[in-house]
Design a protein around this motif. Structure first.
Motif, PDB file in Angstrom:
ATOM      1  N   LEU A  53       0.860  -1.184   0.000  1.00 35.33           N
ATOM      2  CA  LEU A  53       0.000   0.000   0.000  1.00 35.33           C
ATOM      3  C   LEU A  53       0.887   1.221   0.000  1.00 35.33           C
ATOM      4  O   LEU A  53       1.667   1.435   0.931  1.00 35.33           O
ATOM      5  CB  LEU A  53      -0.895  -0.017   1.245  1.00 35.33           C
ATOM      6  N   ASP A  54       0.822   2.023  -1.067  1.00 35.16           N
ATOM      7  CA  ASP A  54       1.617   3.245  -1.198  1.00 35.16           C
ATOM      8  C   ASP A  54       0.665   4.429  -1.015  1.00 35.16           C
ATOM      9  O   ASP A  54      -0.007   4.854  -1.953  1.00 35.16           O
ATOM     10  CB  ASP A  54       2.298   3.279  -2.563  1.00 35.16           C
ATOM     11  N   LEU A  55       0.597   4.923   0.217  1.00 40.11           N
ATOM     12  CA  LEU A  55      -0.274   6.061   0.530  1.00 40.11           C
ATOM     13  C   LEU A  55       0.461   7.356   0.197  1.00 40.11           C
ATOM     14  O   LEU A  55       1.684   7.409   0.290  1.00 40.11           O
ATOM     15  CB  LEU A  55      -0.645   6.030   2.010  1.00 40.11           C
ATOM     16  N   PHE A  56      -0.262   8.402  -0.165  1.00 41.93           N
ATOM     17  CA  PHE A  56       0.359   9.665  -0.587  1.00 41.93           C
ATOM     18  C   PHE A  56       1.358   9.358  -1.705  1.00 41.93           C
ATOM     19  O   PHE A  56       2.506   9.790  -1.676  1.00 41.93           O
ATOM     20  CB  PHE A  56       1.081  10.350   0.589  1.00 41.93           C
ATOM     21  N   ALA A  57       0.941   8.584  -2.698  1.00 42.51           N
ATOM     22  CA  ALA A  57       1.853   7.987  -3.681  1.00 42.51           C
ATOM     23  C   ALA A  57       2.675   9.000  -4.469  1.00 42.51           C
ATOM     24  O   ALA A  57       3.836   8.737  -4.763  1.00 42.51           O
ATOM     25  CB  ALA A  57       1.070   7.087  -4.639  1.00 42.51           C
ATOM     26  N   ASP A 125       4.652   8.324   3.014  1.00 38.87           N
ATOM     27  CA  ASP A 125       5.530   9.437   2.663  1.00 38.87           C
ATOM     28  C   ASP A 125       4.664  10.643   2.287  1.00 38.87           C
ATOM     29  O   ASP A 125       4.595  11.027   1.129  1.00 38.87           O
ATOM     30  CB  ASP A 125       6.444   9.018   1.508  1.00 38.87           C
ATOM     31  N   PRO A 126       3.995  11.231   3.293  1.00 40.43           N
ATOM     32  CA  PRO A 126       3.119  12.371   2.986  1.00 40.43           C
ATOM     33  C   PRO A 126       3.931  13.627   2.676  1.00 40.43           C
ATOM     34  O   PRO A 126       5.142  13.660   2.920  1.00 40.43           O
ATOM     35  CB  PRO A 126       2.326  12.554   4.284  1.00 40.43           C
ATOM     36  N   PRO A 127       3.273  14.652   2.140  1.00 42.08           N
ATOM     37  CA  PRO A 127       3.988  15.923   1.909  1.00 42.08           C
ATOM     38  C   PRO A 127       4.667  16.390   3.197  1.00 42.08           C
ATOM     39  O   PRO A 127       4.080  16.323   4.273  1.00 42.08           O
ATOM     40  CB  PRO A 127       2.865  16.884   1.496  1.00 42.08           C
ATOM     41  N   PHE A 128       5.904  16.842   3.078  1.00 38.76           N
ATOM     42  CA  PHE A 128       6.677  17.243   4.256  1.00 38.76           C
ATOM     43  C   PHE A 128       6.018  18.368   5.047  1.00 38.76           C
ATOM     44  O   PHE A 128       6.195  18.471   6.248  1.00 38.76           O
ATOM     45  CB  PHE A 128       8.090  17.664   3.854  1.00 38.76           C
ATOM     46  N   ALA A 129       5.246  19.199   4.375  1.00 35.00           N
ATOM     47  CA  ALA A 129       4.622  20.342   5.058  1.00 35.00           C
ATOM     48  C   ALA A 129       3.445  19.915   5.940  1.00 35.00           C
ATOM     49  O   ALA A 129       2.943  20.714   6.729  1.00 35.00           O
ATOM     50  CB  ALA A 129       4.155  21.369   4.032  1.00 35.00           C
ATOM     51  N   ARG A 130       3.008  18.676   5.814  1.00 36.21           N
ATOM     52  CA  ARG A 130       1.836  18.198   6.564  1.00 36.21           C
ATOM     53  C   ARG A 130       2.267  17.298   7.727  1.00 36.21           C
ATOM     54  O   ARG A 130       3.254  16.589   7.629  1.00 36.21           O
ATOM     55  CB  ARG A 130       0.909  17.382   5.649  1.00 36.21           C
ATOM     56  N   ASP A 131       1.507  17.308   8.787  1.00 38.57           N
ATOM     57  CA  ASP A 131       1.777  16.442   9.937  1.00 38.57           C
ATOM     58  C   ASP A 131       0.759  15.299   9.964  1.00 38.57           C
ATOM     59  O   ASP A 131      -0.081  15.221  10.851  1.00 38.57           O
ATOM     60  CB  ASP A 131       1.720  17.243  11.244  1.00 38.57           C
ATOM     61  N   TRP A 132       0.840  14.416   8.988  1.00 37.72           N
ATOM     62  CA  TRP A 132      -0.138  13.360   8.827  1.00 37.72           C
ATOM     63  C   TRP A 132       0.352  11.991   9.277  1.00 37.72           C
ATOM     64  O   TRP A 132      -0.430  11.040   9.347  1.00 37.72           O
ATOM     65  CB  TRP A 132      -0.572  13.271   7.363  1.00 37.72           C
ATOM     66  N   ASP A 161      10.542  16.199  14.566  1.00 38.95           N
ATOM     67  CA  ASP A 161      10.581  15.093  15.526  1.00 38.95           C
ATOM     68  C   ASP A 161       9.717  13.962  14.981  1.00 38.95           C
ATOM     69  O   ASP A 161       8.677  14.211  14.357  1.00 38.95           O
ATOM     70  CB  ASP A 161      10.024  15.536  16.887  1.00 38.95           C
ATOM     71  N   TRP A 162      10.123  12.749  15.270  1.00 35.67           N
ATOM     72  CA  TRP A 162       9.346  11.604  14.804  1.00 35.67           C
ATOM     73  C   TRP A 162       8.039  11.507  15.583  1.00 35.67           C
ATOM     74  O   TRP A 162       8.015  11.736  16.780  1.00 35.67           O
ATOM     75  CB  TRP A 162      10.146  10.307  14.974  1.00 35.67           C
ATOM     76  N   PRO A 163       6.957  11.159  14.899  1.00 32.07           N
ATOM     77  CA  PRO A 163       5.678  11.006  15.590  1.00 32.07           C
ATOM     78  C   PRO A 163       5.675   9.736  16.438  1.00 32.07           C
ATOM     79  O   PRO A 163       6.485   8.825  16.235  1.00 32.07           O
ATOM     80  CB  PRO A 163       4.673  10.889  14.449  1.00 32.07           C
ATOM     81  N   ARG A 164       4.740   9.683  17.353  1.00 31.47           N
ATOM     82  CA  ARG A 164       4.510   8.471  18.136  1.00 31.47           C
ATOM     83  C   ARG A 164       3.966   7.398  17.192  1.00 31.47           C
ATOM     84  O   ARG A 164       3.173   7.678  16.298  1.00 31.47           O
ATOM     85  CB  ARG A 164       3.471   8.799  19.225  1.00 31.47           C
ATOM     86  N   THR A 165       4.413   6.177  17.386  1.00 37.72           N
ATOM     87  CA  THR A 165       3.915   5.064  16.573  1.00 37.72           C
ATOM     88  C   THR A 165       3.272   4.033  17.506  1.00 37.72           C
ATOM     89  O   THR A 165       3.542   4.014  18.704  1.00 37.72           O
ATOM     90  CB  THR A 165       5.057   4.393  15.773  1.00 37.72           C
ATOM     91  N   PRO A 166       2.414   3.175  16.960  1.00 39.34           N
ATOM     92  CA  PRO A 166       1.750   2.173  17.797  1.00 39.34           C
ATOM     93  C   PRO A 166       2.757   1.291  18.540  1.00 39.34           C
ATOM     94  O   PRO A 166       3.835   0.986  18.009  1.00 39.34           O
ATOM     95  CB  PRO A 166       0.928   1.364  16.781  1.00 39.34           C
ATOM     96  N   PRO A 167       2.408   0.863  19.756  1.00 36.67           N
ATOM     97  CA  PRO A 167       3.348   0.107  20.586  1.00 36.67           C
ATOM     98  C   PRO A 167       3.755  -1.241  19.994  1.00 36.67           C
ATOM     99  O   PRO A 167       4.826  -1.756  20.323  1.00 36.67           O
ATOM    100  CB  PRO A 167       2.597  -0.082  21.913  1.00 36.67           C
ATOM    101  N   GLN A 168       2.929  -1.803  19.129  1.00 37.70           N
ATOM    102  CA  GLN A 168       3.275  -3.103  18.549  1.00 37.70           C
ATOM    103  C   GLN A 168       4.224  -2.987  17.353  1.00 37.70           C
ATOM    104  O   GLN A 168       4.557  -3.977  16.732  1.00 37.70           O
ATOM    105  CB  GLN A 168       2.022  -3.906  18.184  1.00 37.70           C
ATOM    106  N   TRP A 169       4.671  -1.777  17.034  1.00 34.36           N
ATOM    107  CA  TRP A 169       5.636  -1.569  15.968  1.00 34.36           C
ATOM    108  C   TRP A 169       7.026  -1.444  16.573  1.00 34.36           C
ATOM    109  O   TRP A 169       7.241  -0.664  17.500  1.00 34.36           O
ATOM    110  CB  TRP A 169       5.344  -0.293  15.194  1.00 34.36           C
ATOM    111  N   SER A 170       7.971  -2.173  16.016  1.00 31.20           N
ATOM    112  CA  SER A 170       9.365  -2.090  16.459  1.00 31.20           C
ATOM    113  C   SER A 170      10.193  -1.410  15.383  1.00 31.20           C
ATOM    114  O   SER A 170      10.089  -1.770  14.199  1.00 31.20           O
ATOM    115  CB  SER A 170       9.941  -3.491  16.677  1.00 31.20           C
TER     116      SER A 170
END
Length: 192
Positions: A53-57, A125-132, A161-170
């Protein structure tokens, strides 16, 4: 040189060396060759046979690279009609319509619905100007878009800064090149 500036080059796999055009829109920024090569080296052995799945392609650089490297299916999502038309044309040029699908629409709105299928590999890989990114990560989890052992790639401006990610992601690996920074995560959920 003008034609080359709006093209991407497939780095590896079946279509290695092929150049494909992408839409000339402000803010549309393909993942740099160096980062793409790094990412797909990290994913060696994981792409072949995968559903991606390539979001913000945007240019489609990540999804088209995955197709070239043997992904079974790639869904490219973008809300720009111009981008969608170009992505469809690139799939046609590569004769990959059955394995590639272009969805016109807002990626976050799409993720807000229950998934119609789950994916082995997701590119964010959303647009850099957005916080998505954080919202997209949460929605991937909430609405069942991921398989138990999915890989999730995040790319953003290296100054953020990197966003918070779900706890089940390593966190598996991270890198940077110029203005872009990337992280690759592995989701680790035991199947019932």
């Amino acid at each position: 040189m003008g034609g080359r500036s709006n093209s991407i080059r497939i780095i590896g796999g079946e279509f290695r060396g092929r150049r494909l055009s992408f839409a000339n829109l402000p803010g549309l920024r393909p993942t740099a060759d160096r980062l793409r090569e790094t990412l797909f080296n990290w994913l060696q052995g994981q792409v072949e046979g995968a559903a991606c799945l390539d979001l913000f392609a945007g240019s489609g650089a990540l999804g088209l690279e995955a197709l070239s490297r043997g992904a079974d299916f790639v869904r490219l999502v973008d809300q720009s009609r111009v981008v969608v038309r170009q992505l469809q044309q690139n799939l046609k040029t590569l004769q990959q319509e059955p394995r590639g699908e272009v969805v016109a629409g807002d990626a976050l709105r799409l993720l807000s619905r229950d998934a119609d299928r789950s994916f082995d590999l997701v590119f964010l890989d959303p647009p850099f100007a957005r916080d998505w990114l954080e919202n997209a990560c949460d929605l991937l989890e909430q609405n069942h878009w991921l398989k138990p052992r999915s890989w999730i790639y995040l790319e953003q401006d290296s100054h953020k800064d990197w966003p918070r990610t779900p706890p089940q992601w390593s966190l598996y690996r991270e890198a940077g090149a110029g203005q872009a920074a990337c992280r690759l995560f592995r989701r680790d959920i035991m199947q019932n």
